[in-house]
Scaffold this active site. Sequence first.
Site, mmCIF file in Angstrom:
data_model
loop_
_atom_site.group_PDB
_atom_site.id
_atom_site.type_symbol
_atom_site.label_atom_id
_atom_site.label_comp_id
_atom_site.label_asym_id
_atom_site.label_seq_id
_atom_site.Cartn_x
_atom_site.Cartn_y
_atom_site.Cartn_z
ATOM 1 C CG ASP A 148 36.971 2.788 59.153
ATOM 2 O OD1 ASP A 148 37.026 2.084 58.019
ATOM 3 O OD2 ASP A 148 38.290 3.359 59.426
ATOM 4 C CG ASP A 283 55.264 -6.563 63.854
ATOM 5 O OD1 ASP A 283 55.869 -7.268 64.096
ATOM 6 O OD2 ASP A 283 56.225 -6.426 62.877
ATOM 7 C CD GLU A 335 44.135 -11.510 58.055
ATOM 8 O OE1 GLU A 335 44.611 -11.899 57.486
ATOM 9 O OE2 GLU A 335 42.709 -10.386 58.382
#
EC number: 2.7.2.1
Length: 401
Positions: A148, A283, A335
């Site tokens: 990463d 969320d 996205e």
Amino acid sequence: MKILVMNCGSSSLKYQLLDMENNKVLAKGLAERIGINDSLLTHQAEGKEKVKIQRDMKNHKEAIQLVLEVLVDKEIGVIKDMKEIDAVGHRVVHGGEYFTDSVLIDDEVIKKLEDCIDLAPLHNPANIEGIKACQQIMPGVPMVAVFDTAFHQTMPDYAYIYPIPYEYYEKHRIRRYGFHGTSHKYVSMRAAEILGRPIEELKIVTCHLGNGASITAVKNGKSIDTSMGFTPLEGLAMGTRSGSIDPSIVTFLMEKEGLTAHQVVDILNKKSGVYGISGISNDFRDIENAAFNEGNKRAMLALKVFAYIAKKTIGAYAAAMGGVDAIVFTAGVGENGPEMREFILEGLEFLGFTLDKEKNRVRGKEAIISTEDSRVKVMVIPTNEEYMIAKDTEKLVKGIK
């Protein structure tokens, strides 16, 4: 060439089996609650229904054995024999300053990964355990580590050195490392392909916005700055992470709330971000629902804070690169969040784009969402870290064959 890609978390294991001849995903899945009761494997072979298997997995080795079992299973599998797997690509969170690129794994590499445990105590031990388990179960199969941090090793020293006594860098390697590198690398390369221009002449700001979030300045194909730092806690506000705050807040909270340093850092990692501000959820869908449909003020504030910090970072990176040709959104929110993209981009039009509100409705698909006449292109590109890991693995393994 068939490549198994593995991403081992502390109690989870994500995997994909890819056929590199035709760039197809043959199967993918997730083992959850490893080492905890009620372990579960969710497996999906291409063109078949999802299958859920409940079986105790005491450790990563047992999880990997179960994954290999289902891959060769007559009913739900996709290969006849384990020997069909040509190589395994492992996602490794932290490669420190040792690794500027993906590497074939040998004992020396594992030793260096163990040296980096201090830098990523949550992630690296699980990554190493997954590698060792694979080596035991699949002796002789080439293993590759994809980091990463590697993509960001091209940052200049003035971008990665913190303004603290230099001896701490020399003694403890305290510096900016950056994360999500595989994702930033993939979407910047893909953006250049879509624009039909060589990446070596482009200035791209890539925004990986998910529960973990980071933004990177990619100049001429190289990362020159990124918002995450020594750990993934720096930078943007995130799902549960605070991002950058005044460091003296840590000692202030320790004194006022009677907490240890460890407890405060735990709060900053797990109870802050949009979750901390909204008090609802980490969320973004839940927060957007509360903000837009229920008129929840704190939920709206959480979204505004997240968007504002991202907006400032995009502007800063345009300045760092001396301009920008493309702004790319990727990962869960990037996205699939038209509202959040609009929030972030509002006020950045001076950079040279106009957002096409119709095109911006897109979710989870590649698209240019700025108007035709925009000099700067704004794009949505779904990330594909597994494909990138498989590509790097294929390249290195072909090199030894």
